[in-house]
Write an enzyme that holds these catalytic residues in place. Structure first.
Site, PDB file in Angstrom:
ATOM      1  N   SER A   1       3.626  -8.963  13.098  1.00  0.00           N
ATOM      2  CA  SER A   1       4.638  -7.950  12.753  1.00  0.00           C
ATOM      3  C   SER A   1       4.083  -6.930  11.773  1.00  0.00           C
ATOM      4  O   SER A   1       3.059  -7.168  11.120  1.00  0.00           O
ATOM      5  CB  SER A   1       5.845  -8.608  12.064  1.00  0.00           C
ATOM      6  OG  SER A   1       6.140  -9.853  12.600  1.00  0.00           O
TER       7      SER A   1
ATOM      8  N   ASP B   1       0.213 -21.499   9.367  1.00  0.00           N
ATOM      9  CA  ASP B   1       0.826 -21.168   8.075  1.00  0.00           C
ATOM     10  C   ASP B   1      -0.329 -20.955   7.092  1.00  0.00           C
ATOM     11  O   ASP B   1      -1.068 -21.895   6.781  1.00  0.00           O
ATOM     12  CB  ASP B   1       1.732 -22.330   7.625  1.00  0.00           C
ATOM     13  CG  ASP B   1       2.335 -22.093   6.251  1.00  0.00           C
ATOM     14  OD1 ASP B   1       1.933 -21.143   5.553  1.00  0.00           O
ATOM     15  OD2 ASP B   1       3.218 -22.888   5.862  1.00  0.00           O
ATOM     16  N   ILE B   2      -0.442 -19.732   6.610  1.00  0.00           N
ATOM     17  CA  ILE B   2      -1.604 -19.376   5.778  1.00  0.00           C
ATOM     18  C   ILE B   2      -1.567 -20.053   4.399  1.00  0.00           C
ATOM     19  O   ILE B   2      -2.564 -20.072   3.683  1.00  0.00           O
ATOM     20  CB  ILE B   2      -1.713 -17.828   5.668  1.00  0.00           C
ATOM     21  CG1 ILE B   2      -2.022 -17.220   7.047  1.00  0.00           C
ATOM     22  CG2 ILE B   2      -2.753 -17.383   4.649  1.00  0.00           C
ATOM     23  CD1 ILE B   2      -3.356 -17.628   7.674  1.00  0.00           C
TER      24      ILE B   2
ATOM     25  N   ASN C   1      -3.580 -10.350   5.229  1.00  0.00           N
ATOM     26  CA  ASN C   1      -2.393  -9.485   5.184  1.00  0.00           C
ATOM     27  C   ASN C   1      -1.094 -10.264   5.025  1.00  0.00           C
ATOM     28  O   ASN C   1      -0.138  -9.744   4.453  1.00  0.00           O
ATOM     29  CB  ASN C   1      -2.358  -8.653   6.473  1.00  0.00           C
ATOM     30  CG  ASN C   1      -0.979  -8.089   6.746  1.00  0.00           C
ATOM     31  OD1 ASN C   1      -0.568  -7.083   6.159  1.00  0.00           O
ATOM     32  ND2 ASN C   1      -0.215  -8.736   7.630  1.00  0.00           N
TER      33      ASN C   1
ATOM     34  N   TYR D   1       6.113 -11.734  -6.955  1.00  0.00           N
ATOM     35  CA  TYR D   1       5.421 -10.802  -6.043  1.00  0.00           C
ATOM     36  C   TYR D   1       4.421  -9.915  -6.804  1.00  0.00           C
ATOM     37  O   TYR D   1       3.242  -9.840  -6.421  1.00  0.00           O
ATOM     38  CB  TYR D   1       6.464  -9.927  -5.343  1.00  0.00           C
ATOM     39  CG  TYR D   1       5.912  -9.060  -4.227  1.00  0.00           C
ATOM     40  CD1 TYR D   1       5.691  -9.587  -2.958  1.00  0.00           C
ATOM     41  CD2 TYR D   1       5.627  -7.714  -4.442  1.00  0.00           C
ATOM     42  CE1 TYR D   1       5.201  -8.786  -1.925  1.00  0.00           C
ATOM     43  CE2 TYR D   1       5.137  -6.907  -3.419  1.00  0.00           C
ATOM     44  CZ  TYR D   1       4.927  -7.453  -2.164  1.00  0.00           C
ATOM     45  OH  TYR D   1       4.430  -6.670  -1.151  1.00  0.00           O
TER      46      TYR D   1
ATOM     47  N   LYS E   1       0.309  -9.956  -6.467  1.00  0.00           N
ATOM     48  CA  LYS E   1      -0.436  -8.803  -5.947  1.00  0.00           C
ATOM     49  C   LYS E   1      -1.483  -8.319  -6.951  1.00  0.00           C
ATOM     50  O   LYS E   1      -2.579  -7.898  -6.568  1.00  0.00           O
ATOM     51  CB  LYS E   1       0.523  -7.665  -5.581  1.00  0.00           C
ATOM     52  CG  LYS E   1       1.421  -7.998  -4.388  1.00  0.00           C
ATOM     53  CD  LYS E   1       0.619  -8.273  -3.114  1.00  0.00           C
ATOM     54  CE  LYS E   1       1.496  -8.429  -1.886  1.00  0.00           C
ATOM     55  NZ  LYS E   1       0.724  -8.720  -0.662  1.00  0.00           N
TER      56      LYS E   1
END
Ligand SMILES: NC(=O)c1ccc[n+]([C@@H]2O[C@H](COP(=O)([O-])OP(=O)(O)OC[C@H]3O[C@@H](n4cnc5c(N)ncnc54)[C@H](O)[C@@H]3O)[C@@H](O)[C@H]2O)c1
Length: 258
Positions: free
Chosen positions: A15, A72-73, A99, A163, A167
């Site tokens: 996606s 599942d990463i 990603n 988050y 990052k």
């Protein structure tokens, strides 16, 4: 073609941004491994409402080779298996695009500890896992590449207590891995997208999306293809002496003061 016959794994490739990267890599002749928990593309409330066909189907329509691997990463054994499957199927690995990522909204008081662990477990730890298992194969490639998808939230607050720090960690993990792998001629770079039109934005209100649009200097919001083309550049031979950078692709969002 800039990536002819290069074997590329794109995590979260079903996606959004990952799909955009897969399609641009396919246009450039790469052999594309779509690594995702689900093969069906996510449909959003605001964006990608009509997206329906699996990424691999679109990759093949472009005349490129593609493989979907369910994974599942955030799962160590799963990621190890993904790399093994890729090498078995295509005979090697040249490009890893980390990603896959999630965003769970909420303040420090709203976000559960389990959700904090989920976000950091995928967005940061997952990149470590994929890098760890891919590197032995990237070392055998003539042009090894790692591209990590971070965010403009890496550079400031406001993205949430899981988050934004995850990052920021991705940007420094990128630098650290770039230093480690320089002598192996493997480049490692991050891309920091601004607002990209994908299903991840479903938690926003239409007013918040409009505010993002008007804050962006360029006259439109970002598309998965914008990150796809930046990824093609970093994966190509043209970017052979670029490593350890965090490339902002945000329509000018960060250029504005306040
Ligand atoms: N869209 C944006 O505006 C934006 C901005 C900055 C950064 N990013 C980052 O870009 C990346 C992609 O975001 P997107 O907007 O395309 O999101 P998306 O939700 O549209 O797509 C994410 C994909 O990752 C997959 N995925 C989720 N959990 C997974 C797991 N555990 N293992 C494997 N795959 C998994 C999903 O199935 C989906 O296909 C993320 O890392 C995100 O943080 C997005």
């Amino acid at each position: 073609m800039l990536l002819k016959d290069r074997v590329a794994v794109i995590t979260g490739g079903s996606s959004g941004i990952g799909r955009g990267i897969c399609l641009e890599f396919a246009r450039e002749g790469a052999r594309v491994v779509v690594a995702d928990v689900q093969e069906a593309p996510k449909r959003g409330k605001y964006h990608e409402q009509e997206t329906a066909t699996p990424t691999v189907t679109e990759v093949k329509k472009l005349g490129a080779k593609g493989l979907f691997v369910p994974v599942d990463i955030s799962d160590e054994a799963g990621v190890r298996g993904l790399v093994e499957r890729t090498v078995q199927h295509f005979g090697g690995l040249d490009i890893l695009v980390n990603n896959a990522g999630i965003h769970i909204p909420g303040s420090s008081q709203e976000l559960s500890v389990a959700d904090w662990d989920r976000v950091v477990g995928l967005n940061l730890r997952g990149i470590f896992l994929a890098t760890k298992f891919a590197v032995p194969h990237l070392k055998r490639s003539k042009i090894g590449r790692i591209i990590n998808i971070a965010s403009i939230h890496a550079f400031g607050g406001g993205g949430g207590p899981a988050y934004a720090p995850a990052k920021a960690g991705v940007v420094n993990l990128t630098r650290d891995t770039a230093v480690e792998l320089g002598r192996d001629n493997i480049t490692v770079n991050a891309i920091c997208p601004g607002y990209i039109e994908t299903a991840i934005q479903d938690y926003l209100t239409p007013e918040q999306i409009e505010a993002c649009r008007s804050r962006t200097p360029l006259p439109r919001l970002g598309l998965p293809k914008d990150i796809g083309r930046a990824s093609v550049f970093l994966a190509s031979e043209d970017a052979g002496w670029i490593t350890g950078v965090a490339l902002t692709v945000d329509g000018g969002w960060r250029a504005r003061v306040g």
